[in-house]
Design a protein around this motif. Structure first.
Motif, PDB file in Angstrom:
ATOM      1  N   CYS A  22       0.834  -1.195   0.000  1.00 43.44           N
ATOM      2  CA  CYS A  22       0.000   0.000   0.000  1.00 43.44           C
ATOM      3  C   CYS A  22       0.875   1.255   0.000  1.00 43.44           C
ATOM      4  O   CYS A  22       1.774   1.387   0.828  1.00 43.44           O
ATOM      5  N   ASP A  23       0.617   2.162  -0.944  1.00 41.65           N
ATOM      6  CA  ASP A  23       1.419   3.379  -1.049  1.00 41.65           C
ATOM      7  C   ASP A  23       1.147   4.343   0.092  1.00 41.65           C
ATOM      8  O   ASP A  23       1.871   5.302   0.292  1.00 41.65           O
ATOM      9  N   SER A  24       0.075   4.106   0.841  1.00 40.79           N
ATOM     10  CA  SER A  24      -0.284   5.025   1.914  1.00 40.79           C
ATOM     11  C   SER A  24       0.208   4.530   3.265  1.00 40.79           C
ATOM     12  O   SER A  24       0.945   5.222   3.951  1.00 40.79           O
ATOM     13  N   CYS A  25      -0.183   3.315   3.661  1.00 42.28           N
ATOM     14  CA  CYS A  25       0.135   2.839   5.010  1.00 42.28           C
ATOM     15  C   CYS A  25       1.227   1.784   5.004  1.00 42.28           C
ATOM     16  O   CYS A  25       1.735   1.431   6.059  1.00 42.28           O
ATOM     17  N   GLY A  26       1.588   1.270   3.827  1.00 45.01           N
ATOM     18  CA  GLY A  26       2.688   0.308   3.765  1.00 45.01           C
ATOM     19  C   GLY A  26       2.268  -1.118   4.012  1.00 45.01           C
ATOM     20  O   GLY A  26       3.097  -2.010   4.055  1.00 45.01           O
ATOM     21  N   THR A  27       0.973  -1.363   4.169  1.00 40.26           N
ATOM     22  CA  THR A  27       0.484  -2.720   4.390  1.00 40.26           C
ATOM     23  C   THR A  27       0.667  -3.550   3.128  1.00 40.26           C
ATOM     24  O   THR A  27       0.456  -3.068   2.021  1.00 40.26           O
ATOM     25  N   GLN A  28       1.068  -4.782   3.307  1.00 44.09           N
ATOM     26  CA  GLN A  28       1.229  -5.655   2.157  1.00 44.09           C
ATOM     27  C   GLN A  28      -0.138  -6.126   1.698  1.00 44.09           C
ATOM     28  O   GLN A  28      -0.960  -6.568   2.503  1.00 44.09           O
ATOM     29  N   ILE A  29      -0.401  -5.978   0.421  1.00 42.23           N
ATOM     30  CA  ILE A  29      -1.716  -6.285  -0.113  1.00 42.23           C
ATOM     31  C   ILE A  29      -1.724  -7.711  -0.638  1.00 42.23           C
ATOM     32  O   ILE A  29      -1.114  -8.018  -1.653  1.00 42.23           O
ATOM     33  N   ILE A  30      -2.418  -8.584   0.075  1.00 40.14           N
ATOM     34  CA  ILE A  30      -2.564  -9.974  -0.366  1.00 40.14           C
ATOM     35  C   ILE A  30      -4.041 -10.201  -0.629  1.00 40.14           C
ATOM     36  O   ILE A  30      -4.872 -10.073   0.255  1.00 40.14           O
ATOM     37  N   GLY A  31      -4.348 -10.500  -1.858  1.00 40.78           N
ATOM     38  CA  GLY A  31      -5.748 -10.608  -2.230  1.00 40.78           C
ATOM     39  C   GLY A  31      -6.174  -9.331  -2.940  1.00 40.78           C
ATOM     40  O   GLY A  31      -5.421  -8.757  -3.708  1.00 40.78           O
TER      41      GLY A  31
END
Ligand code: ZN
Length: 61
Positions: A22-31
C-alpha cells in the motif's frame, strides 16, 4: 522438519515479493487491493489519503 520449514519460508517470501505494498500505510496487499496506475492501496481510505477519490473498495460495489 527443516526441509518443510524451509519450503514454508520460501512460500512466504514468494508472497512477499509478489504482493504489492500500500502506497499510503505500507500494508502488504494480499488478495484484493486497489490500483491506480502504478500505485497500490489496501483500501479506498488509504487511496483517499493520497488524494485519489475515484477508487472504491470492492466491498462497496
Ligand atoms: Zn493502506
Amino acid at each position: 522438519m527443516n526441509e518443510r520449514k524451509y519450503t514454508f519460508d520460501s512460500f512466504e517470501c514468494a508472497i512477499a515479493m509478489l504482493a504489492p505494498v500500500c502506497d499510503s500505510c505500507g500494508t502488504q496487499i494480499i488478495g484484493h487491493g486497489l490500483e491506480n496506475g502504478d500505485q497500490f492501496f489496501c483500501c479506498a481510505g488509504c487511496a483517499r489519503q493520497q488524494g485519489i477519490t475515484q477508487l472504491r473498495d470492492h466491498a462497496e460495489l
